[in-house]
Scaffold this motif. Structure first.
Motif, short mmCIF file in Angstrom:
data_model
loop_
_atom_site.label_atom_id
_atom_site.label_comp_id
_atom_site.label_asym_id
_atom_site.label_seq_id
_atom_site.Cartn_x
_atom_site.Cartn_y
_atom_site.Cartn_z
N ARG A 131 -79.51 9.38 44.01
CA ARG A 131 -78.81 9.77 45.23
C ARG A 131 -78.20 8.53 45.91
O ARG A 131 -77.04 8.53 46.31
N ALA A 132 -78.99 7.46 45.96
CA ALA A 132 -78.50 6.23 46.58
C ALA A 132 -77.32 5.66 45.81
O ALA A 132 -76.32 5.25 46.38
N ALA A 133 -77.46 5.63 44.49
CA ALA A 133 -76.40 5.09 43.64
C ALA A 133 -75.12 5.91 43.80
O ALA A 133 -74.03 5.35 43.90
N TRP A 134 -75.31 7.20 43.82
CA TRP A 134 -74.16 8.10 43.95
C TRP A 134 -73.45 7.85 45.27
O TRP A 134 -72.25 7.73 45.36
N GLY A 135 -74.25 7.74 46.31
CA GLY A 135 -73.69 7.55 47.64
C GLY A 135 -72.98 6.22 47.79
O GLY A 135 -71.90 6.13 48.38
N ARG A 136 -73.56 5.18 47.22
CA ARG A 136 -72.97 3.85 47.39
C ARG A 136 -71.71 3.64 46.57
O ARG A 136 -70.94 2.74 46.86
N ASN A 137 -71.56 4.42 45.50
CA ASN A 137 -70.45 4.14 44.58
C ASN A 137 -69.48 5.31 44.43
O ASN A 137 -68.80 5.42 43.44
N ASP A 138 -69.48 6.19 45.43
CA ASP A 138 -68.69 7.40 45.23
C ASP A 138 -67.20 7.13 45.02
O ASP A 138 -66.57 7.76 44.19
N SER A 139 -66.67 6.09 45.69
CA SER A 139 -65.23 5.85 45.52
C SER A 139 -64.92 5.37 44.10
O SER A 139 -63.88 5.71 43.53
N LEU A 140 -65.86 4.60 43.54
CA LEU A 140 -65.67 4.12 42.17
C LEU A 140 -65.70 5.28 41.18
O LEU A 140 -64.84 5.41 40.31
N ILE A 141 -66.72 6.11 41.35
CA ILE A 141 -66.90 7.23 40.41
C ILE A 141 -65.72 8.18 40.51
O ILE A 141 -65.14 8.59 39.50
N ARG A 142 -65.37 8.49 41.74
CA ARG A 142 -64.27 9.39 42.02
C ARG A 142 -62.99 8.94 41.30
O ARG A 142 -62.32 9.71 40.64
#
Length: 947
Positions: free
Chosen positions: A832-843
RNA sequence: GGGCGGUUAGCUCAGCGGUAGAGCACUACGUUGACAUCGUAGUGGCCACUGGUUCGAUCCCAGUACCGCCCA
């Protein structure tokens, strides 16, 4: 001015090369830190008249990588450059040039004039290969360029000869040596190439003296008699009939019962008025041919040994051009004396050598012409072993039987001169030899005890094998171009060895002296290359500083010619090993593994490669090929790939430029303090790469170093980090990301510089204000403290998620341009933390639109990760059956993995015997795979419900 | 004949005890703020064969076959 789209190698390399040379970046000790350790390499000196081929390019690339690496680390480096006078090769070239120009020949113009011509040629073409090395980017100390015939080198060579002579390590003797009839010089065993050619074996009858006969009995393996006949001759087989004129005996094996009745008897030597004995020796092989061997001591190495054992005279039949002798007394006079000698008249070696036993009719014939004549004459004399042959007359159809000489066609190994390509003649001559047996011990010990390490280790075994069986080294050459032997003769034939004529004269007061006209084997002088280039015999500061040298990088093909001899000679002369590490590599071959040769037309010219792809691409290919002990197949496609690699780095820097990364940039000595995971991660990856490169170069694993850099720059920096930076440049971490990118790219330039010096030097100048050229920039020393494990884990999660989304999209044929939503259906706290911190990258990288958490919507595709599960709602866009198939395929893979892991863990002896961490890893792995499988199973179930 | 190597994806090669990697080539697709000298996804392997050691072998050992190189 914005950067160009690609690196212009042709323009930049010339400019940068000049800059390095003008600034003397490679001078001894350049960029050394105070008190630094020394690192020195002696270049294997190329032939002065040579030009750069792929082998040189490969070999010198590796040296330059090491030198640049050590120099950047602040070590006191010396890369000693120079050329070899290459006696035979150079003399050959100049003679050929003279012939081409229709100038007087060497003999016509005389020694002095000829040598002047050679020096002229040297001055004219001697710089070629040195300039070509510069194009490769070699950072030698050009001011120290040495030559084996200049400066202190001649004095050093002469001094070593005199010292070794005085110690009894060099002696003169009449020995059978390999004689090159083209160059009219002796050559060493190593300069002979044995090549299999089509040959013939003739069978001759030598008639027993005094009309004697004996019963010749042949038996098969069981002892049954297969042939029994009365003979008045012994049958011998030979591939070289012309040498029979100099036969001293016929030898048979002592155990050979067939000839036991006639051992000790005499036979008539055909075509000659001489009798020779039948003797026994271990050398003849009873199973080969007739089992009887003619012994020609002066023209065959095996026969020479037999002749020595039996004390037979060795009659020389040929002159220096391998034509049958014309000198000396008429044949009848010579043969009369030979008969006396055979009867026991005392003689000397010199007298035997002076006797010309070539019958008049053969005198002056070329050896191959003489062969034809001898065969014809033997046949005519009815002394050939014959066989009955049936022939049919074409006109009458009548059959006839007649006898024909037996001639076997068989492949034979024939010795050829490696330079002249003519058939080498074993020849009895006076030569100078190094008594290698006396100096080989320390050279063996030094490698045995590790003072010198040879890599790969197979090279060490080869080295031992050769040195343990070493033969005396013939060092005199009947050439003009070279170091003339420092020995003078008086009229009585006594010799005086001294450094100069005056000193020799002092040893022979009142005598008239003439100097030995011969020169030394080129390898005698190049054997002194390590100390000679450093000023020995003077105890120069360079000698103290850089000797013994650190590493020798050379081709495995000259381990005997050069490496072993340098070991022996340095140990004999200065009692130290010449180098601590020897790195041996194979021959550079073409893409298919064929030896490059002019006749095959598969020669790749390194300069053409540099023209087309740039020196860096060639260098990187060389480094990548340099796995220890591997074969070296040079493929231009691969070089093109590394040119592309350079372009990739170039464009990453160009991207940085477009994003203001280089604005006001100066070299940072430490990485920036950052908080964004991607930045923390790439800084850690940089540190890992440095560690890998350092470890690889320490172990001489150039391929591993190249591989680590390629994977880092392309696979990490370009594939991921540059992409991550794009969204980061728009957010709050923009400043630290710019600083990180600047640092990471700087580090990439630094770490790549030893392998790709040109493009990195150019980028270095282009991207910032620099205190020094890159070639003298400090190599980094940061360590594992730059690695952030949490960042690694987090980025592993992010990249895996992106990869999985991309794969899934491609497999179910979601249009590449279409943005989709992502729903997290299960998340561990870390995920959850990883997802939240890197959402712009993943997106951005996964082409996503909305982000949410919740149950999987109907008609989704499902992704299972370690600690998380995701759904991509694609209702109406996807084929349910296709998604089912996709999930099943993934399930199959997981099931296979799970099966393997379970199999291992269920085996009681695995748990009992395997190390704990291996067991734990397998358990953790199994759990993770099973969780993923469960998620996919659930997804499949949902799909089934939909239909 | 003696010595030293090699045999891993179509090709060129890494890996060398915990279940296989790269580049090139090939296939499909080309969304992207550097790069088409490019990007994304994918296909492709009884790691020559036969035994042995080991809980486990592509990896270690022995043998076999084939291919190199060096020295006779």
């Amino acid at each position: 001015m914005p950067m160009e789209k690609t690196f212009n190698a042709a323009e930049a390399e010339a400019r940068i090369s000049k800059l390095w040379i003008d600034q003397k970046v490679g001078r001894a000790g350049a960029n050394a830190k105070p008190g630094a350790q020394a690192f020195s390499i002696m270049i294997p000196p190329p032939n002065v008249t040579g030009s750069l081929h792929m082998g040189h390019a490969f070999n010198n690339t590796l040296q330059d990588i090491l030198i640049r690496w050590h120099r950047m680390r602040g070590h006191d480096t010396l890369w000693q450059v120079g050329t070899d006078h290459a006696g035979i090769a150079t003399q050959m070239v100049v003679e050929r040039e003279l012939a081409k120009a229709k100038a007087p020949t060497r003999r016509d113009m005389g020694r002095e004039a000829f040598l002047a011509k050679v020096w002229e040629w040297k001055d004219q073409s001697g710089g070629t290969i040195i300039n070509q090395l510069k194009r490769l980017g070699a950072s030698c100390d050009w001011d120290r360029e040495a030559f084996t015939m200049s400066g202190n080198f001649p004095d050093a060579v002469i001094k070593v000869f005199v010292d070794m002579y005085t110690k009894g390590l060099i002696y003169r003797g009449k020995r059978l040596v390999n004689w090159d009839p083209h160059f009219e010089t002796a050559i060493s065993d190593l300069e002979v190439e044995n090549i299999e050619v089509k040959g013939h074996m003739w069978h001759f009858k030598y008639i027993l003296a005094g009309g004697e006969t004996y019963e010749y009995v042949e038996k098969d393996a069981e002892g049954t008699v297969t042939l029994r006949e009365k003979r008045n001759y012994i049958s011998i087989a030979t591939t070289r009939p012309e040498t029979m004129l100099g036969d001293g005996a016929v030898a048979v094996h002592p155990s050979d019962a067939r000839y036991a009745p006639i051992v000790g008897k005499m036979v008539h030597l055909p075509l000659c008025d001489r009798l020779i004995p039948i003797i026994t020796d271990e050398y003849p092989d009873p199973a080969f041919g007739s089992g009887a061997v003619k012994i020609t001591g002066a023209h065959d190495f095996n026969d020479y040994q037999v002749a020595k054992r039996a004390n037979l005279p060795c009659y020389r039949l040929m002159d220096t051009r391998a034509t049958m002798r014309t000198d000396g007394a008429p044949y009848d006079v010579a043969v009369a004396r030979a008969r006396e000698i055979a009867a026991g008249s005392p003689t000397t070696e010199a007298e035997v050598d002076s006797l010309n036993l070539v019958p008049e009719k053969y005198r002056g014939l070329d050896r191959f012409e003489a062969r034809k004549q001898v065969v014809a004459d033997i046949n005519a004399a009815g002394l050939a072993v014959t066989v009955l042959v049936k022939t049919i007359d074409e006109e009458t159809g009548s059959e006839a039987l007649h006898l024909e000489p037996v001639v076997d066609n068989k492949p034979i190994m024939q010795p050829f001169g490696d330079r002249s390509k003519v058939v080498i003649e074993p020849m009895l001559t006076d030569q100078w030899f190094v008594d290698t047996a006396k100096i080989v011990g320390p050279a063996l010990d030094a490698v045995r005890n590790g003072d010198t390490v040879i890599m790969p280790q197979s090279g060490e075994r080869t080295y031992f094998h050769w040195l343990e069986n070493i033969e005396p080294w013939c060092i005199s050459r009947q050439l003009w171009w070279g170091h003339q032997i420092p020995v003078w003769y008086d009229t009585e034939g006594n010799h005086y060895c001294a450094p100069s004529e005056a000193e020799a004269q002092a040893l022979a007061p009142g005598k008239v002296l003439t100097r030995d006209p011969d020169v030394l084997d080129t390898w005698f002088s190049s054997g002194l290359w390590p100390i000679g280039t450093l000023g020995w015999p003077d105890n120069t500061p360079e000698l103290q500083r850089y000797f013994p040298t650190s590493a020798l990088i050379t081709g495995a093909d000259i381990i005997f010619f050069w490496v072993a001899r340098m070991m022996m000679m340095q140990l004999a002369v200065v009692d130290q090993v010449p180098f601590k590490t020897v790195y041996l590599h194979g021959l550079v071959r073409d893409a298919k593994g064929k030896k490059m040769s002019k006749s095959l037309g598969n020669v790749i010219d390194p300069l053409e490669i540099i023209d087309e792809f740039g020196a860096d691409a060639l260098r990187f290919a060389n480094a990548a090929m340099a796995s220890l002990g591997g074969t070296l197949k040079m493929d231009t496609q691969r070089i093109a790939g590394y040119r592309n690699f350079g372009t990739k780095l170039w464009n990453a820097c160009r991207f940085a430029e477009m994003n203001g990364v280089w604005d006001g940039h100066t070299t940072a000595t430490t990485p920036p303090q950052v908080t964004a995971t991607a930045n923390l991660w790439i800084i850690g990856e940089t540190a890992k790469t440095l560690a890998e490169v350092d470890a690889a170069l320490t172990d001489y694993r150039f391929d591993t170093a190249a591989d680590a850099l390629y994977k880092f720059v392309w696979g990490k920096v370009c594939d991921w980090y540059v992409e991550f930076a794009k969204p980061l440049f728009d957010g709050p971490a923009a400043a630290e990301t710019r600083a990180t990118m600047a640092w990471v790219l700087d580090q990439s330039m630094i770490l790549l510089h030893p392998i790709m010096p040109f493009i990195t030097e150019e980028l270095w100048a282009t991207t910032g204000q620099r205190a020094k050229l890159l070639v003298h920039t400090d190599w980094p020393t940061y360590g594992a403290d730059l690695i952030t494990p949490e960042a690694d884990r987090e980025m592993a999660f992010v990249t895996t998620l992106i990869d999985d989304i991309r794969s899934a999209r491609a497999e179910v044929h979601v249009a590449a341009g279409l943005k989709v939503d992502l729903v997290a259906t299960a998340l561990s706290p870390e995920a959850r933390a990883a997802w939240g911190r890197n959402d712009s990258l993943i997106r951005r990288l996964a082409r996503l639109d909305g982000f949410s958490e919740g149950p999987a919507p109907k008609g989704s595709i499902t992704l299972a990760l370690d600690g998380a599960a995701f759904a991509i709602p694609l209702a109406g866009l996807i084929d349910i059956a296709e998604e089912k198939a996709r999930l099943s395929k993934t399930m199959d893979k997981l099931a296979k993995e799970i099966g393997g892991l379970k199999g291992r863990l269920n085996n009681p002896s695995f748990a009992a015997s395997a190390p704990e961490d291996v067991v734990d890893e397998a358990k953790a792995n199994l759990q993770a795979r099973e969780e993923e499988a469960a998620k996919l199973q659930a997804a499949l179930k949902r799909l089934a419900e939909i239909g």
